[in-house]
Design an enzyme around this catalytic site. Structure first.
Site, short mmCIF file in Angstrom:
data_model
loop_
_atom_site.label_atom_id
_atom_site.label_comp_id
_atom_site.label_asym_id
_atom_site.label_seq_id
_atom_site.Cartn_x
_atom_site.Cartn_y
_atom_site.Cartn_z
CE LYS A 43 34.96 32.60 36.68
NZ LYS A 43 34.54 32.86 35.39
NE ARG A 69 36.17 39.71 35.51
CZ ARG A 69 35.38 39.24 36.36
NH1 ARG A 69 35.95 38.11 36.82
NH2 ARG A 69 34.78 40.08 37.15
#
Ligand code: PMM
Length: 265
Positions: free
Chosen positions: A211, A246
């Site tokens: 991210k 994840r």
């Protein structure tokens, strides 16, 4: 408790931030799913709708067409499959196709019929992520006085609501939703206080993979070059006994978790 679970990401979308457009054809998506399984993914999370900041929604028909054939094929291979969806009809179809997890980034807030679908399928696991609104303008909602307390309280409220709708406590997995209505500093505050989220008493999933806040830290614009930073987080999260991570890559994360587990022995 068993080791931290690795959920491999499979986005069948043209526009997800890290893997958008790579696996848009059914064949490419299935090949990537099999690759993630071969790397040791415990769960494959199949998503058809991008949730990157600013993303527009797609139709339900389009979402179904993207994810259901891929889920069906991976289930046939014996994979444990999760569907990344906010739509109850997509969740229903995925369950029929053999998915065992519903990963709802809205935690049931986007589609109010979702809770009933989960309650009607008590063997399903339901991932409830912290969310404050759709991706198109979610960053406007990234305003907190105490991000850890507020995200925790909002998740707690979601749980209470879901339980009153018949969802079982054993079905629920919580996720603080890194990057969803959160600025960089909010993400770090959450990560620095992960144990406070564990105190909610539910398994915790964390989705930090590649991210932007990691890219900012190490000055990596290209998402692939954020992998080592992501593995560092997996290592720490495994040390803290977080239920799951994840991630886009799988093998190196499983290796990192193996090291942590060996140190614990
Ligand atoms: N992040 C994305 C999508 N789905 N689901 C959960 N439970 N947690 C997350 O942090 C999360 C998610 C962001 O998009 P990506 O699929 O491109 O990583």
């Amino acid at each position: 408790m068993s080791r931290t679970v690795v959920m491999g990401i499979l986005n069948v979308t043209p526009d997800s931030f890290a893997d958008g457009g790579k696996y848009l054809s059914k064949a490419d998506a299935i090949t990537q799913g099999r690759r993630l399984i071969a790397e040791g993914a415990d769960i494959i999370d199949v998503g058809g709708e991008s949730t990157r900041p600013g993303a527009e929604r797609i139709s339900e028909e389009e979402e179904l067409a993207r994810v259901i054939p891929v889920i069906t094929e991976l289930v046939k291979d014996g994979a444990v499959v999760s569907v990344d969806t906010m739509r109850s009809e997509v969740a229903k179809a995925a369950i029929t196709a053999g998915a065992l997890y519903v990963n709802d980034v809205s935690g049931g807030l986007s589609d109010l019929k979702m809770a009933a679908v989960i309650a009607a399928n008590p063997k399903m696991q339901y991932i409830v992520m912290h969310w404050r609104g759709h991706s198109k303008d979610m960053q406007k909602q990234a305003v907190y006085e105490d991000v850890v307390k507020e995200v925790k309280d909002e998740l707690d409220k979601r749980v209470t609501n879901l339980l009153t709708q018949g969802v079982l406590a054993e079905q629920i997995i919580l996720d603080p939703g890194l990057g969803f209505a959160k600025e960089t500093e909010h993400n770090w505050q959450i990560l620095k206080n992960i144990e406070r989220f564990q105190l909610l008493g539910y398994p915790l999933l964390v989705g930090a993979s590649r991210k932007r806040f990691l890219g900012e830290l190490i000055n990596a614009k290209d998402t692939d070059s954020r992998e080592a930073a992501t593995i560092a987080l997996t290592t720490e999260l495994a040390r803290l006994k977080v239920w799951g991570v994840r991630t886009h890559g799988v093998k190196a994360h499983q290796d990192a978790i193996s090291v942590i587990e060996r140190l614990r022995e």
